[in-house]
Scaffold this motif. Structure first.
Motif, PDB file in Angstrom:
ATOM      1  N   PHE A   1       0.948  -1.219   0.029  1.00 32.38           N
ATOM      2  CA  PHE A   1       0.124   0.047   0.121  1.00 32.38           C
ATOM      3  C   PHE A   1       0.866   1.325   0.018  1.00 32.38           C
ATOM      4  CE2 PHE A   1      -4.005   2.261   0.562  1.00 32.38           C
ATOM      5  CZ  PHE A   1      -3.819   3.182   1.319  1.00 32.38           C
ATOM      6  N   SER A   2       0.404   2.122  -0.622  1.00 26.79           N
ATOM      7  CA  SER A   2       0.943   3.702  -0.734  1.00 26.79           C
ATOM      8  C   SER A   2       0.046   4.688  -0.753  1.00 26.79           C
ATOM      9  CB  SER A   2       2.334   3.441  -1.736  1.00 26.79           C
ATOM     10  OG  SER A   2       2.766   4.913  -1.573  1.00 26.79           O
ATOM     11  N   THR A   3       0.250   5.796  -0.623  1.00 23.40           N
ATOM     12  CA  THR A   3      -0.448   6.985  -0.828  1.00 23.40           C
ATOM     13  C   THR A   3       0.148   8.118  -1.260  1.00 23.40           C
ATOM     14  OG1 THR A   3      -0.548   7.969   1.407  1.00 23.40           O
ATOM     15  CG2 THR A   3      -2.203   6.344   1.153  1.00 23.40           C
ATOM     16  N   LEU A   4      -0.239   9.067  -2.273  1.00 30.96           N
ATOM     17  CA  LEU A   4       0.443  10.132  -2.912  1.00 30.96           C
ATOM     18  C   LEU A   4      -0.847  11.105  -2.623  1.00 30.96           C
ATOM     19  CD1 LEU A   4       2.341  11.510  -4.729  1.00 30.96           C
ATOM     20  CD2 LEU A   4       0.788  11.059  -6.585  1.00 30.96           C
ATOM     21  N   THR A   5      -0.271  12.283  -1.905  1.00 32.41           N
ATOM     22  CA  THR A   5      -1.087  13.418  -1.700  1.00 32.41           C
ATOM     23  C   THR A   5      -0.577  14.658  -2.985  1.00 32.41           C
ATOM     24  OG1 THR A   5      -1.336  12.864   0.680  1.00 32.41           O
ATOM     25  CG2 THR A   5      -1.867  15.306  -0.028  1.00 32.41           C
ATOM     26  N   VAL A   6      -1.613  15.028  -3.475  1.00 32.17           N
ATOM     27  CA  VAL A   6      -1.054  16.449  -4.295  1.00 32.17           C
ATOM     28  C   VAL A   6      -1.599  17.607  -3.489  1.00 32.17           C
ATOM     29  CG1 VAL A   6      -1.369  17.560  -6.400  1.00 32.17           C
ATOM     30  CG2 VAL A   6      -1.561  14.940  -6.266  1.00 32.17           C
ATOM     31  N   SER A   7      -0.620  18.390  -2.982  1.00 32.59           N
ATOM     32  CA  SER A   7      -1.084  19.339  -2.269  1.00 32.59           C
ATOM     33  C   SER A   7      -1.218  20.696  -2.633  1.00 32.59           C
ATOM     34  CB  SER A   7      -0.090  19.569  -0.836  1.00 32.59           C
ATOM     35  OG  SER A   7       0.315  18.345  -0.071  1.00 32.59           O
ATOM     36  N   ASN A   8      -2.058  21.547  -2.053  1.00 40.06           N
ATOM     37  CA  ASN A   8      -2.506  23.034  -2.548  1.00 40.06           C
ATOM     38  C   ASN A   8      -2.499  22.860  -4.229  1.00 40.06           C
ATOM     39  OD1 ASN A   8      -2.569  25.784  -2.574  1.00 40.06           O
ATOM     40  ND2 ASN A   8      -0.355  26.283  -2.437  1.00 40.06           N
ATOM     41  N   MET A   9      -3.717  22.322  -4.506  1.00 37.53           N
ATOM     42  CA  MET A   9      -3.345  21.967  -6.100  1.00 37.53           C
ATOM     43  C   MET A   9      -3.700  23.167  -7.052  1.00 37.53           C
ATOM     44  SD  MET A   9      -5.320  18.511  -6.489  1.00 37.53           S
ATOM     45  CE  MET A   9      -6.415  18.569  -5.166  1.00 37.53           C
ATOM     46  N   SER A  10      -3.124  23.476  -8.125  1.00 37.59           N
ATOM     47  CA  SER A  10      -3.287  24.530  -8.751  1.00 37.59           C
ATOM     48  C   SER A  10      -4.030  23.783 -10.198  1.00 37.59           C
ATOM     49  CB  SER A  10      -2.039  25.461  -9.120  1.00 37.59           C
ATOM     50  OG  SER A  10      -1.066  24.630  -9.849  1.00 37.59           O
ATOM     51  N   PRO A  11      -4.393  24.697 -11.286  1.00 35.73           N
ATOM     52  CA  PRO A  11      -4.807  23.921 -12.592  1.00 35.73           C
ATOM     53  C   PRO A  11      -3.586  23.218 -13.111  1.00 35.73           C
ATOM     54  CG  PRO A  11      -5.678  26.117 -12.555  1.00 35.73           C
ATOM     55  CD  PRO A  11      -4.869  25.881 -11.145  1.00 35.73           C
ATOM     56  N   GLU A  12      -2.317  23.447 -13.087  1.00 33.78           N
ATOM     57  CA  GLU A  12      -1.165  22.688 -13.430  1.00 33.78           C
ATOM     58  C   GLU A  12      -0.817  21.482 -13.037  1.00 33.78           C
ATOM     59  OE1 GLU A  12      -1.336  26.908 -14.193  1.00 33.78           O
ATOM     60  OE2 GLU A  12      -0.977  25.998 -12.391  1.00 33.78           O
ATOM     61  N   ASP A  13      -1.546  21.400 -11.764  1.00 29.26           N
ATOM     62  CA  ASP A  13      -1.610  19.895 -11.295  1.00 29.26           C
ATOM     63  C   ASP A  13      -2.476  18.862 -11.908  1.00 29.26           C
ATOM     64  OD1 ASP A  13      -0.961  21.138  -8.098  1.00 29.26           O
ATOM     65  OD2 ASP A  13       0.456  20.545  -9.368  1.00 29.26           O
ATOM     66  N   SER A  14      -3.347  19.323 -12.893  1.00 26.97           N
ATOM     67  CA  SER A  14      -4.320  18.564 -13.548  1.00 26.97           C
ATOM     68  C   SER A  14      -3.507  17.664 -14.424  1.00 26.97           C
ATOM     69  CB  SER A  14      -5.107  19.290 -14.600  1.00 26.97           C
ATOM     70  OG  SER A  14      -5.951  20.324 -14.041  1.00 26.97           O
ATOM     71  N   SER A  15      -3.584  16.107 -14.127  1.00 25.49           N
ATOM     72  CA  SER A  15      -2.806  15.146 -14.710  1.00 25.49           C
ATOM     73  C   SER A  15      -3.336  13.715 -14.414  1.00 25.49           C
ATOM     74  CB  SER A  15      -1.454  15.087 -14.104  1.00 25.49           C
ATOM     75  OG  SER A  15      -0.742  16.369 -14.308  1.00 25.49           O
ATOM     76  N   ILE A  16      -2.690  12.757 -14.809  1.00 22.66           N
ATOM     77  CA  ILE A  16      -2.907  11.414 -14.514  1.00 22.66           C
ATOM     78  C   ILE A  16      -1.986  11.122 -13.496  1.00 22.66           C
ATOM     79  CG2 ILE A  16      -3.508   8.944 -15.253  1.00 22.66           C
ATOM     80  CD1 ILE A  16      -3.770  10.097 -18.052  1.00 22.66           C
ATOM     81  N   TYR A  17      -2.087  10.657 -12.543  1.00 15.55           N
ATOM     82  CA  TYR A  17      -1.223  10.383 -11.377  1.00 15.55           C
ATOM     83  C   TYR A  17      -1.116   8.630 -11.363  1.00 15.55           C
ATOM     84  CZ  TYR A  17      -0.740  15.055 -10.083  1.00 15.55           C
ATOM     85  OH  TYR A  17      -0.589  16.417 -10.295  1.00 15.55           O
ATOM     86  N   LEU A  18      -0.238   7.957 -11.906  1.00 15.01           N
ATOM     87  CA  LEU A  18      -0.162   6.623 -12.010  1.00 15.01           C
ATOM     88  C   LEU A  18       0.747   5.706 -10.882  1.00 15.01           C
ATOM     89  CD1 LEU A  18       0.598   7.286 -15.555  1.00 15.01           C
ATOM     90  CD2 LEU A  18      -1.422   5.446 -14.927  1.00 15.01           C
ATOM     91  N   CYS A  19       0.286   4.990 -10.198  1.00 13.50           N
ATOM     92  CA  CYS A  19       0.739   4.148  -9.207  1.00 13.50           C
ATOM     93  C   CYS A  19       1.368   2.930  -9.885  1.00 13.50           C
ATOM     94  CB  CYS A  19       0.017   3.600  -7.885  1.00 13.50           C
ATOM     95  SG  CYS A  19       0.611   2.210  -7.211  1.00 13.50           S
ATOM     96  N   SER A  20       2.448   2.566  -9.667  1.00 16.11           N
ATOM     97  CA  SER A  20       3.154   1.371 -10.484  1.00 16.11           C
ATOM     98  C   SER A  20       4.112   0.649  -9.717  1.00 16.11           C
ATOM     99  CB  SER A  20       3.883   2.092 -11.642  1.00 16.11           C
ATOM    100  OG  SER A  20       4.977   2.863 -11.216  1.00 16.11           O
ATOM    101  N   VAL A  21       4.262  -0.582 -10.239  1.00 18.66           N
ATOM    102  CA  VAL A  21       5.363  -1.497  -9.467  1.00 18.66           C
ATOM    103  C   VAL A  21       6.281  -1.947 -10.633  1.00 18.66           C
ATOM    104  CG1 VAL A  21       3.548  -2.043  -7.759  1.00 18.66           C
ATOM    105  CG2 VAL A  21       3.942  -3.544  -9.708  1.00 18.66           C
ATOM    106  N   GLU A  22       7.463  -2.859 -10.063  1.00 20.49           N
ATOM    107  CA  GLU A  22       8.383  -3.332 -10.966  1.00 20.49           C
ATOM    108  C   GLU A  22       7.659  -4.475 -11.531  1.00 20.49           C
ATOM    109  OE1 GLU A  22      12.200  -3.978  -9.347  1.00 20.49           O
ATOM    110  OE2 GLU A  22      13.074  -4.442 -11.269  1.00 20.49           O
ATOM    111  N   GLY A  23       7.926  -4.730 -12.964  1.00 20.17           N
ATOM    112  CA  GLY A  23       6.991  -5.628 -13.666  1.00 20.17           C
ATOM    113  C   GLY A  23       7.791  -6.976 -13.476  1.00 20.17           C
ATOM    114  N   GLN A  24       7.076  -7.977 -14.127  1.00 23.51           N
ATOM    115  CA  GLN A  24       7.686  -9.374 -13.817  1.00 23.51           C
ATOM    116  C   GLN A  24       9.027  -9.475 -14.732  1.00 23.51           C
ATOM    117  OE1 GLN A  24       4.324 -11.810 -15.493  1.00 23.51           O
ATOM    118  NE2 GLN A  24       3.950 -12.283 -13.278  1.00 23.51           N
ATOM    119  N   VAL A  25       9.020  -8.668 -15.889  1.00 23.25           N
ATOM    120  CA  VAL A  25      10.541  -8.634 -16.476  1.00 23.25           C
ATOM    121  C   VAL A  25      11.286  -7.569 -16.057  1.00 23.25           C
ATOM    122  CG1 VAL A  25      11.467  -8.009 -18.658  1.00 23.25           C
ATOM    123  CG2 VAL A  25       9.424  -9.172 -18.710  1.00 23.25           C
ATOM    124  N   GLY A  26      12.356  -7.833 -15.506  1.00 24.90           N
ATOM    125  CA  GLY A  26      13.268  -6.988 -14.603  1.00 24.90           C
ATOM    126  C   GLY A  26      13.235  -5.652 -15.391  1.00 24.90           C
TER     127      GLY A  26
END
Lengths: 112, 114
Positions: free
Chosen positions: B75-100
Motif C-alpha cells: 500500500f502507498s498513498t500520494l497526496t497532491v497538496s495545494n493544487m493548482s490547474p497545472e496539477d491536472s494530470s493522470i497520477y499513476l501508481c506502478s510497481v516493477e514488472g515481471q520482466v526485470g
C-alpha cells in the motif's frame, strides 16, 4: 539529464498501411523498453531489448535496438484500428526501474 | 502480473485543496513508483515509495507538494497538496514488472483542478 526523443509526435495512417516510430537517446542505454497507451488507458509494457542490434517481433510489431544502444524503432506492419494509441519508448541507464526515462511518445491514429 | 487498485479513479478538485490518492497492490512488492502524466505528455517519475522510510523524490518534485506514505509492502498513498490547474494530470501508481526493471502501471487517477 538524459533525454529520450521520439519522432514523429503524431501519425495518421489508413488501415493496412505500415507505421514506424523512432526513439533516440542522448546517452547509451542498458536497455530499451516499449509501452503502449490506448486512449483513456494506462501504459502497458510491450517488450524489452537489451543487446546491441537486437531485433524482436511480436506478430505485426518489429522492435529494433541500435548498434550503439542509443536508438530504437518500432515498426507495425499492416496497421489495424486496434493499434491506435500512443507508443512510448523508455530507456534505462543501469540501475533499477527507477532510472527509466520515458520518451516523448508517438500517437498513432488509424482510420478505415 | 500484480493487480494495482487506485482510488479515486477520477476527480475534479478545487484549486488550493489537497487530494490523497491511494494505491493497493494484491501482492507484496519491494518497489512502488508514482508517475505523473500531464495532458498529452509523457510519463515523469515523481518518486519511489520506500517501505518504512521516506520516499525518494526526483528532481523537480518535493515532499511538501507530493507527500508519500508507504506503510507496508502492498500500500502507498500520494497526496497532491495545494493544487493548482497545472496539477491536472493522470497520477499513476506502478510497481516493477515481471520482466526485470520494467514498469507495471495501475489504471491511474485522473485529476482535474478547477
Amino acid at each position: 539529464g538524459q533525454q529520450v526523443m521520439q519522432i514523429p509526435q503524431y501519425q495518421h495512417v489508413q488501415e493496412g498501411e505500415d507505421f514506424t516510430t523512432y526513439c533516440n537517446s542522448s546517452t547509451t542505454l542498458s536497455n530499451i523498453q516499449w509501452y503502449k497507451q490506448r486512449p483513456g488507458g494506462h501504459p502497458v509494457f510491450l517488450i524489452q531489448l537489451v543487446k546491441s542490434g537486437e531485433v524482436k517481433k511480436q506478430k505485426r510489431l518489429t522492435f529494433q535496438f541500435g548498434e550503439a544502444k542509443k536508438n530504437s524503432s518500432l515498426h507495425i506492419t499492416a496497421t489495424q484500428t486496434t493499434d491506435v494509441g500512443t507508443y512510448f519508448c523508455a530507456g534505462l541507464i543501469g540501475g533499477t526501474a527507477s532510472k527509466l526515462t520515458f520518451g516523448t511518445g508517438t500517437r498513432l491514429q488509424v482510420t478505415l | 502480473s500484480a493487480v494495482i487498485s487506485q482510488k479515486p479513479s477520477r476527480d475534479i478538485c478545487q484549486r488550493g485543496t489537497s487530494l490523497t490518492i491511494q494505491c493497493q497492490v494484491d501482492s507484496q512488492v519491494t518497489m512502488m513508483f508514482w508517475y505523473r502524466q500531464q495532458p498529452g505528455q509523457s510519463l515523469t517519475l515523481i518518486a519511489t515509495a520506500n517501505q518504512g522510510s521516506e520516499a525518494t523524490y526526483e528532481s523537480g518534485f518535493v515532499i511538501d507538494k507530493f507527500p508519500i506514505s508507504r506503510p507496508n509492502l502492498t500500500f502507498s498513498t500520494l497526496t497532491v497538496s495545494n493544487m493548482s490547474p497545472e496539477d491536472s494530470s493522470i497520477y499513476l501508481c506502478s510497481v516493477e514488472g515481471q520482466v526485470g526493471n520494467t514498469i507495471y502501471f495501475g489504471e491511474g487517477s485522473w485529476l482535474t483542478v478547477v
